[in-house]
Design an enzyme around this catalytic site. Structure first.
Site, PDB file in Angstrom:
ATOM      1  N   SER A 170       0.931  -1.225   0.046  1.00 38.54           N
ATOM      2  CA  SER A 170       0.083   0.014   0.019  1.00 38.54           C
ATOM      3  C   SER A 170       0.880   1.274   0.060  1.00 38.54           C
ATOM      4  O   SER A 170       1.825   1.251   0.606  1.00 38.54           O
ATOM      5  CB  SER A 170      -0.892  -0.208   1.236  1.00 38.54           C
ATOM      6  OG  SER A 170      -1.445   1.208   1.549  1.00 38.54           O
ATOM      7  N   TYR A 180      -1.653   0.141  10.583  1.00 40.88           N
ATOM      8  CA  TYR A 180      -1.908  -0.690   8.977  1.00 40.88           C
ATOM      9  C   TYR A 180      -0.629  -0.478   8.135  1.00 40.88           C
ATOM     10  O   TYR A 180      -0.470  -1.469   7.427  1.00 40.88           O
ATOM     11  CB  TYR A 180      -3.433   0.029   8.477  1.00 40.88           C
ATOM     12  CG  TYR A 180      -3.166  -0.272   6.907  1.00 40.88           C
ATOM     13  CD1 TYR A 180      -3.524  -1.813   6.518  1.00 40.88           C
ATOM     14  CD2 TYR A 180      -3.100   0.558   6.094  1.00 40.88           C
ATOM     15  CE1 TYR A 180      -3.679  -1.995   5.360  1.00 40.88           C
ATOM     16  CE2 TYR A 180      -3.219   0.030   4.637  1.00 40.88           C
ATOM     17  CZ  TYR A 180      -3.583  -1.177   4.212  1.00 40.88           C
ATOM     18  OH  TYR A 180      -3.586  -1.648   2.984  1.00 40.88           O
ATOM     19  N   LYS A 231       2.231  -3.316   6.556  1.00 39.47           N
ATOM     20  CA  LYS A 231       2.229  -3.346   5.122  1.00 39.47           C
ATOM     21  C   LYS A 231       3.652  -3.379   4.926  1.00 39.47           C
ATOM     22  O   LYS A 231       4.275  -4.236   4.001  1.00 39.47           O
ATOM     23  CB  LYS A 231       1.406  -2.529   4.068  1.00 39.47           C
ATOM     24  CG  LYS A 231      -0.017  -2.674   4.161  1.00 39.47           C
ATOM     25  CD  LYS A 231      -0.153  -4.098   3.230  1.00 39.47           C
ATOM     26  CE  LYS A 231      -1.473  -4.709   3.216  1.00 39.47           C
ATOM     27  NZ  LYS A 231      -1.764  -5.959   2.660  1.00 39.47           N
TER      28      LYS A 231
HETATM   29  O1  LIG Z   1     -16.433  12.144   2.373  1.00 39.99           O
HETATM   30  C1  LIG Z   1     -15.310  12.292   2.398  1.00 39.99           C
HETATM   31  C2  LIG Z   1     -14.107  11.472   1.912  1.00 39.99           C
HETATM   32  C3  LIG Z   1     -12.934  11.565   2.025  1.00 39.99           C
HETATM   33  N1  LIG Z   1     -12.319  12.870   1.780  1.00 39.99           N
HETATM   34  C4  LIG Z   1     -11.006  12.986   1.461  1.00 39.99           C
HETATM   35  O2  LIG Z   1     -10.914  12.399   0.490  1.00 39.99           O
HETATM   36  C5  LIG Z   1      -9.652  12.076   0.241  1.00 39.99           C
HETATM   37  C6  LIG Z   1      -9.242  10.411   0.150  1.00 39.99           C
HETATM   38  O3  LIG Z   1      -9.840   9.738   1.225  1.00 39.99           O
HETATM   39  P1  LIG Z   1     -10.049   7.989   1.205  1.00 39.99           P
HETATM   40  O4  LIG Z   1     -10.945   7.632   0.083  1.00 39.99           O
HETATM   41  O5  LIG Z   1     -10.479   7.962   2.833  1.00 39.99           O
HETATM   42  O6  LIG Z   1      -8.588   7.810   0.900  1.00 39.99           O
HETATM   43  P2  LIG Z   1      -7.199   8.049   1.832  1.00 39.99           P
HETATM   44  O7  LIG Z   1      -7.412   8.682   3.140  1.00 39.99           O
HETATM   45  O8  LIG Z   1      -6.355   8.772   0.932  1.00 39.99           O
HETATM   46  O9  LIG Z   1      -6.861   6.572   2.211  1.00 39.99           O
HETATM   47  C7  LIG Z   1      -6.261   5.554   1.257  1.00 39.99           C
HETATM   48  O10 LIG Z   1      -4.895   5.571   1.171  1.00 39.99           O
HETATM   49  C8  LIG Z   1      -4.390   5.485   2.239  1.00 39.99           C
HETATM   50  C9  LIG Z   1      -2.749   5.650   2.247  1.00 39.99           C
HETATM   51  O11 LIG Z   1      -2.245   4.859   1.045  1.00 39.99           O
HETATM   52  C10 LIG Z   1      -4.486   3.940   2.632  1.00 39.99           C
HETATM   53  O12 LIG Z   1      -4.066   3.671   3.920  1.00 39.99           O
HETATM   54  C11 LIG Z   1      -5.979   3.586   2.852  1.00 39.99           C
HETATM   55  O13 LIG Z   1      -6.356   2.355   2.978  1.00 39.99           O
HETATM   56  C12 LIG Z   1      -6.542   4.113   1.455  1.00 39.99           C
HETATM   57  O14 LIG Z   1      -8.140   4.141   1.749  1.00 39.99           O
HETATM   58  C13 LIG Z   1      -8.603  12.534   1.734  1.00 39.99           C
HETATM   59  O15 LIG Z   1      -8.092  13.697   1.671  1.00 39.99           O
HETATM   60  C14 LIG Z   1     -10.138  12.563   2.615  1.00 39.99           C
HETATM   61  O16 LIG Z   1      -9.720  13.481   3.640  1.00 39.99           O
HETATM   62  C15 LIG Z   1     -13.514  14.006   1.914  1.00 39.99           C
HETATM   63  O17 LIG Z   1     -13.127  15.064   1.817  1.00 39.99           O
HETATM   64  N2  LIG Z   1     -14.746  13.613   2.128  1.00 39.99           N
END
Ligand SMILES: O=c1ccn([C@@H]2O[C@H](COP(=O)(O)OP(=O)(O)O[C@H]3O[C@H](CO)[C@@H](O)[C@H](O)[C@H]3O)[C@@H](O)[C@H]2O)c(=O)[nH]1
Length: 314
Positions: A102, A126, A130
């Site tokens: 990841s 997590y 990994k």
């Molecule tokens: O309703 C929402 C949901 C998410 N976000 C933003 O969207 C982005 C992406 O969020 P998300 O889809 O939750 O992914 P990440 O937080 O980037 O997490 C991903 O990437 C991480 C680092 O690789 C892994 O640990 C996770 O498993 C994987 O889901 C982030 O900035 C969040 O703050 C919003 O603004 N609104």
């Protein structure tokens, strides 16, 4: 994965404890063994019975918040379970191993494009499991003459087919669909980041492209001269902001209501975008599907599971 591999002419057997898996999602000609990758006896049996020559290890716990609350479970099953698996597959003479890693191994590096040489500094258990898993895979590969590939996934989205859609609501695309379906505005977690529009930037990758990356990795390991270990980013090398993604979701769903800007979510990095160069040169693989295709396919999957056929009522 099973569909991508059988579609490309590979023979596949799936081992799944069905804690999250759904048997009906498998192609009819793919045998399913119900059980855990922590069960060495069962593994030995399956590897022998199906004359397995290579393993793609996808099973793991993957919720960041849960890993903070239950780190020992994550270490025991993601890392300890992997040790059992590696011992068993090495003893069975398997010489090819592909591991799901990841982008979480990198933590929050302050770089434009994350390369495989960017230092790894995970910020939650997590990501730690990994990274430890990668170390274990490489060390076991060296010790047992097993060629290995670790794939560092960036932000996975989309559905290869509606029936295969992820029904979890853990990532931004389904979280926004969920809000719209409830007749609520999408939420943006912070618009004061040091990025062009102030919202976080991510590298989204279609799950069907991800499956093809595994196939490319497995095939690379099948080459007669395959040896050693390879660790590669699996992304598109293109940053998309939360604001851009939410706008695109509005276009695809037909529900263009304004998003609510909330405070930052703890632990979010401003930017996480892959360099996709090594995957192209080493695996001969490049993502083919764009962000619109991810959102459209995810929406078809969401609609199939939730009965929505068009824009939700306002
Ligand atoms: O309703 C929402 C949901 C998410 N976000 C933003 O969207 C982005 C992406 O969020 P998300 O889809 O939750 O992914 P990440 O937080 O980037 O997490 C991903 O990437 C991480 C680092 O690789 C892994 O640990 C996770 O498993 C994987 O889901 C982030 O900035 C969040 O703050 C919003 O603004 N609104």
């Amino acid at each position: 994965m099973a569909r991508a591999m059988t579609g490309a002419g590979e023979r596949v057997v799936v081992l799944d404890d069905l804690s999250a898996g759904v048997p009906a999602r498998l192609p009819a000609d793919v045998p399913l063994v119900e059980g855990s990758s922590l069960d060495a006896g069962l593994l030995e049996h399956v590897l022998g019975e199906h004359a397995v020559t290579g393993v793609v290890h996808l099973a793991a716990h993957k919720q960041v918040a849960e890993s903070v609350a239950r780190p020992t479970r994550y270490y025991r099953e993601n890392v300890g379970g992997l040790a059992t698996l590696l011992e068993t597959v090495a003893a069975a003479g398997v010489r090819r191993f592909v591991f799901s890693s990841s982008a979480a191994v990198y933590g929050n590096p302050d770089v434009d494009l994350i390369t495989e040489n960017t230092p790894c500094a995970p910020v939650n258990p997590y990501g730690e499991t990994k990274l430890a898993g990668e170390w274990l895979v490489r060390a076991a590969g060296r010790a047992h003459g097993m060629a290995t590939v670790c794939l560092r996934y960036f932000n996975v989205a989309g559905a290869a087919e509606p029936a295969l859609a992820d029904t979890g609501v853990f990532n931004i695309v389904p979280m926004v669909f969920d809000r719209l379906t409830r007749n609520e505005a999408p939420r943006i977690f912070g618009d004061d980041y040091p990025t062009p529009d102030g919202t976080c930037v991510r590298d989204y990758i279609h799950v069907a492209d991800l499956a093809e990356a595994h196939l490319a990795a497995a095939r690379r390991l099948s080459a007669p001269d395959a040896a050693g270990d390879l660790t590669v980013n699996i992304g598109r090398g293109e940053g998309v902001s939360v604001r851009e993604l939410v706008t695109l979701i509005g276009e695809v769903t037909g529900d263009t209501r304004a998003a609510l800007v909330e405070g930052r979510r703890p632990g979010d990095a401003p930017r996480a975008v892959a360099s996709a160069a090594l995957a192209a040169s080493e695996l001969g693989w490049t993502a083919r599907r764009g962000v619109r295709e991810m959102v459209e396919s995810a929406w078809r999957g969401w609609s199939a599971h939730h009965g929505a056929t068009s824009a939700p009522a306002r």
